[in-house]
Design a protein around this motif. Structure first.
Motif, short mmCIF file in Angstrom:
data_model
loop_
_atom_site.label_atom_id
_atom_site.label_comp_id
_atom_site.label_asym_id
_atom_site.label_seq_id
_atom_site.Cartn_x
_atom_site.Cartn_y
_atom_site.Cartn_z
N ARG A 142 0.86 -1.19 0.00
CA ARG A 142 0.00 0.00 0.00
C ARG A 142 0.90 1.24 0.00
O ARG A 142 1.88 1.30 0.75
N THR A 254 -7.11 -13.41 1.32
CA THR A 254 -7.63 -12.06 1.61
C THR A 254 -6.81 -11.31 2.65
O THR A 254 -7.16 -10.18 3.00
N ILE A 257 -5.57 -7.81 1.64
CA ILE A 257 -6.73 -6.93 1.45
C ILE A 257 -7.31 -6.52 2.81
O ILE A 257 -7.69 -5.36 3.01
N ASP A 258 -7.34 -7.48 3.74
CA ASP A 258 -7.90 -7.22 5.06
C ASP A 258 -6.93 -6.47 5.98
O ASP A 258 -7.29 -6.15 7.12
N THR A 274 -7.60 -7.27 -6.14
CA THR A 274 -6.98 -6.49 -5.07
C THR A 274 -7.18 -4.99 -5.31
O THR A 274 -7.48 -4.24 -4.37
N LYS A 277 -10.38 -3.68 -4.08
CA LYS A 277 -10.56 -3.59 -2.62
C LYS A 277 -9.58 -2.63 -1.95
O LYS A 277 -9.85 -2.10 -0.87
N VAL A 278 -8.43 -2.43 -2.57
CA VAL A 278 -7.38 -1.60 -1.96
C VAL A 278 -7.05 -0.45 -2.91
O VAL A 278 -6.38 -0.65 -3.94
#
Length: 420
Positions: A142, A254, A257-258, A274, A277-278
């Motif tokens: 990220r 996941t 992502i989580d 991905t 979600k991100v």
């Protein structure tokens, strides 16, 4: 009378011409993707398009579940029932070529000069198979995490060094925000291990087998560089930087992502979901452990069986299927890396500036094929076990020595895999 003879001859000639014009050669094709509706739909479309585009050949498809495909091919080869066209995972091609299942493609290699290196199945100097796509692995991160931890963003030209990579993992662990610093996908105990982790060993300077001679693993899999890799590999688990072999597959699916993992060593095939979600995910190149950044290359490819009675027809189909429009269609539907740069420009994700364009660059610059030897089918299993055992705490030197002995014994048992 003369006129009559000419007319009869013309009729005979015309009849013969018509018969030749409408003669169609049936071609059989086997594919590994039964159960994958999206992939199957595209393959069927390509075959329908090919069959409608000409009248010389007609391809008929039979699909198999991936987990039983190789066994089906082997059984058919032994029984003399191989189809004309078949697909195969890139690393297994040398074994099937050596075993006499395949014949070299009757297509000049220059026809595929613009294809990514990983899509070309070359063994003994001959092109046996060609892929419509390749796959690549990257370090998922990220942007927000990178900024928060104060990390430099690595690039293809300047990837992280080993020290930078380990500092990033330690910083993530020290932050206390994650279950583990990195997800390596240890729950996926199959070909993922050599595909994803062998490049780490190669970047250390080791390998699975001597790639110049392919006659021994001595000094390659158990040399100083390999031992250094083994010690580093084991430290990832003893230092609690990565979940080990008991990892829950769902967590691998996941966890990044989580937010359970700061980084994930993952493939392009998971990138689209991905990104959904991100928002700030970015895909970073492999670290350089001293001998260059490396990732695995070669995915599923088309080839022609040695027993095909119409290899020229099979070759026409393969050339038809490897047109840019189909490479792009596979990419858009499945997220795969198109085999050519021109096809990449036709896709939504891999065109210049596209969200996954970085993967094309990774595949082009860093991909290294797994050992191109018939023995790879054994070598890969030996590596899978050695990597898992070391992760579980086994003695590094003893494990690598044992793996080396197993590979050398297989080479000796098969008389050096001498070319037929």
């Amino acid at each position: 009378m003369k006129l009559l003879n000419v007319t009869a001859g013309a009729v005979i000639a015309a009849t013969g011409f018509c018969s030749a014009a409408f003669a169609t050669t049936d071609l059989t094709m086997w594919y590994h993707g039964a159960g994958n509706k999206v992939e199957s739909k595209i393959v069927h479309q390509i075959i329908d398009d090919f069959n409608k585009s000409q009248s010389d050949y007609k391809v008929a498809l039979q699909s198999f579940p991936q987990n039983s495909y190789n066994d089906s091919v082997t059984a058919a080869a032994l029984a003399g029932n191989l189809p004309d066209i078949l697909d195969m995972d890139g690393p297994i091609m040398p074994n099937w070529a050596w075993s006499g299942y395949l014949q070299p493609l009757p297509i000049p290699e220059d026809h595929f000069k613009d294809f990514l290196p990983g899509t070309k199945g070359v063994y003994d100097g001959k092109l046996y198979s060609i892929g419509l796509w390749d796959a690549a692995v990257a370090l998922y991160a990220r942007k927000s995490t990178m900024k928060e931890l104060g990390l430099r963003t690595p690039t293809l030209d300047k990837p992280w060094t080993k020290d930078e990579f380990m500092s990033a993992l330690e910083a993530a662990k020290k932050s206390g925000k994650f279950d583990y610093a990195i997800d390596l996908g240890m729950s996926d105990k199959g070909e993922w291990y050599p595909y994803a982790f062998l490049p780490f060993l190669q970047s250390f300077g080791g390998g699975l087998v001597n790639r110049k001679t392919y006659d021994t693993a001595e000094g390659v899999l158990n040399g100083d560089a390999a031992v250094a890799w083994g010690n580093w590999w084991q430290s990832l688990f003893t230092d609690k930087l990565a979940p080990g072999t008991s990892q829950d597959p769902a967590a691998h699916e996941t966890g990044f992502i989580d937010g359970k993992y700061a980084f994930s060593w993952n493939g392009n095939w998971n990138a689209v979901k991905t990104m959904d979600k991100v928002d700030d995910v970015e895909f970073l190149p492999a670290p350089d452990f001293g001998n260059g950044s490396k990732i695995g290359g070669a995915s599923w490819q088309f080839g022609i069986s040695a027993s095909s009675k119409a290899p020229e027809g099979a070759a026409e189909f393969i050339k038809f299927a490897t047109q840019d429009k189909y490479l792009a269609e596979f990419s858009d539907a499945l997220g795969l890396i198109p085999a050519t740069k021109s096809a990449a420009q036709m896709t939504k994700n891999y065109k210049t500036g596209g969200p996954l364009a970085v993967f094309y660059g990774l595949s082009e610059a860093q991909a290294e094929k797994r050992p191109v030897t018939p023995g790879y089918v054994v070598d890969s299993k030996v590596f899978q076990k050695a990597a898992a055992d070391i992760a579980d705490g086994a003695d590094v030197i003893d494990t690598l020595d044992s793996a080396t002995d197993q590979i050398n014994a297989d080479i000796k048992r098969n008389d050096g895999y001498k070319k037929n």
